[in-house]
Design an enzyme around this catalytic site. Structure first.
Site, PDB file in Angstrom:
ATOM      1  N   MET A 192      -3.039 -13.074  11.435  1.00 28.57           N
ATOM      2  CA  MET A 192      -4.136 -12.652  12.312  1.00 28.57           C
ATOM      3  C   MET A 192      -5.299 -13.634  12.320  1.00 28.57           C
ATOM      4  O   MET A 192      -6.450 -13.230  12.203  1.00 28.57           O
ATOM      5  CB  MET A 192      -4.620 -11.263  11.888  1.00 28.57           C
ATOM      6  CG  MET A 192      -3.551 -10.205  11.943  1.00 28.57           C
ATOM      7  SD  MET A 192      -2.799 -10.057  13.581  1.00 28.57           S
ATOM      8  CE  MET A 192      -1.883  -8.534  13.351  1.00 28.57           C
ATOM      9  N   LEU A 231      -5.031 -20.659  14.932  1.00 24.36           N
ATOM     10  CA  LEU A 231      -4.963 -22.008  14.373  1.00 24.36           C
ATOM     11  C   LEU A 231      -5.363 -22.993  15.468  1.00 24.36           C
ATOM     12  O   LEU A 231      -4.927 -22.869  16.609  1.00 24.36           O
ATOM     13  CB  LEU A 231      -3.541 -22.288  13.890  1.00 24.36           C
ATOM     14  CG  LEU A 231      -3.107 -21.409  12.707  1.00 24.36           C
ATOM     15  CD1 LEU A 231      -1.602 -21.421  12.540  1.00 24.36           C
ATOM     16  CD2 LEU A 231      -3.809 -21.834  11.423  1.00 24.36           C
ATOM     17  N   ASN A 270       5.688 -17.926  16.878  1.00 22.17           N
ATOM     18  CA  ASN A 270       4.850 -16.732  16.724  1.00 22.17           C
ATOM     19  C   ASN A 270       5.536 -15.559  17.406  1.00 22.17           C
ATOM     20  O   ASN A 270       6.203 -15.736  18.420  1.00 22.17           O
ATOM     21  CB  ASN A 270       3.481 -16.961  17.380  1.00 22.17           C
ATOM     22  CG  ASN A 270       2.576 -15.751  17.250  1.00 22.17           C
ATOM     23  OD1 ASN A 270       2.448 -15.156  16.171  1.00 22.17           O
ATOM     24  ND2 ASN A 270       1.932 -15.358  18.343  1.00 22.17           N
ATOM     25  N   HIS A 276       4.608 -12.064  19.295  1.00 23.11           N
ATOM     26  CA  HIS A 276       3.463 -11.379  19.899  1.00 23.11           C
ATOM     27  C   HIS A 276       3.948 -10.055  20.502  1.00 23.11           C
ATOM     28  O   HIS A 276       4.979 -10.031  21.185  1.00 23.11           O
ATOM     29  CB  HIS A 276       2.823 -12.246  20.985  1.00 23.11           C
ATOM     30  CG  HIS A 276       1.618 -11.598  21.576  1.00 23.11           C
ATOM     31  ND1 HIS A 276       0.402 -11.569  20.921  1.00 23.11           N
ATOM     32  CD2 HIS A 276       1.449 -10.915  22.727  1.00 23.11           C
ATOM     33  CE1 HIS A 276      -0.465 -10.897  21.659  1.00 23.11           C
ATOM     34  NE2 HIS A 276       0.141 -10.478  22.760  1.00 23.11           N
ATOM     35  N   ALA A 292      12.150  -4.276  19.660  1.00 25.55           N
ATOM     36  CA  ALA A 292      12.030  -5.676  20.101  1.00 25.55           C
ATOM     37  C   ALA A 292      11.746  -6.651  18.954  1.00 25.55           C
ATOM     38  O   ALA A 292      12.585  -7.471  18.624  1.00 25.55           O
ATOM     39  CB  ALA A 292      10.959  -5.777  21.183  1.00 25.55           C
TER      40      ALA A 292
END
Ligand code: GAR
Length: 200
Positions: A91, A94, A108, A110, A180
């Site tokens: 969280m 970068l 990542n 999401h 998912a």
């Protein structure tokens, strides 16, 4: 040799757990060599320890600045010989200083169908709250490469999840994870690790 993976976490680590559980079945071309948390006491660290995986904690507060935090992260990743970085509920954003050091080597997960409900300020339950507020009928999860644009890197995989009558952000978050994220992330990790193997 399997691709050495570091998973970066901040909290509960259910996506980390999905990756750990996928090792040897879905995830064969890579192995989780390190878990890095940017939060003290993150439960994800316990999951890593139970699985016998090395852990490190890097706190922005102790580093003093974003730049020093990112340098420390790089140091730790280099020390462990990491080849692929997976952000799994990490969280913090970068900057290009960090992302440009690992082009197409950071993933990542999401919790929405990018480009909806993503970018700065969209993380965790806020993403699901935004989807419910907008009234979309379908949401989902996305795994993508990480570049300097928050949630803006090339998409690797997406999976849709239906919103149901009576959903709260918490209920929807759980369904998006179950249907998912926990499936998609190990599959995408395997795909990227396998392609890195071919490059070697
Ligand atoms: C997951 O839903 C992940 O997609 C999301 O936070 C949750 C972390 O859960 N990440 C983001 O919102 C990043 N923008 P976990 O710690 O149990 O894996």
């Amino acid at each position: 040799m399997k691709t050495k993976i570091a998973v970066l976490v901040s909290g509960g680590g259910t996506n980390l757990q999905a990756l750990i559980d996928a090792q040897g079945t879905v995830l064969n071309s890579g192995e989780i060599a390190l878990v890095v948390s940017n939060a003290k006491g993150a439960y994800a660290l316990e999951r890593a320890k139970k699985a016998g995986i090395a852990t490190e904690t890097v706190l922005k507060k102790e580093c003093g600045s974003q730049a020093a935090f990112e340098e420390k992260l790089k140091e730790v990743l280099t020390a462990h010989g990491i080849e692929l970085i997976i952000l799994a509920g990490f969280m913090t954003i970068l900057t290009e200083n960090f992302t440009s050091a690992y082009p197409r080597h950071i993933l990542n997960v999401h919790p929405s169908l990018i480009p909806s409900f993503c970018g700065e300020g969209f993380y965790g339950l806020r993403v699901h709250q935004a989807a419910l507020d907008y009234g979309v009928k379908v949401t989902g999860a996305t795994v993508h490469f990480v570049n300097e644009i928050p949630d803006g890197g090339e998409i690797i995989a997406q999976k849709a999840v239906y919103i149901e009558e009576g959903d709260t952000p918490e209920i929807l978050q759980r369904r998006v994870m179950e249907q998912a994220e926990w499936i998609l992330l190990p599959q995408a990790a395997e795909k990227v690790c396998a392609s890195l193997q071919e490059e070697k």
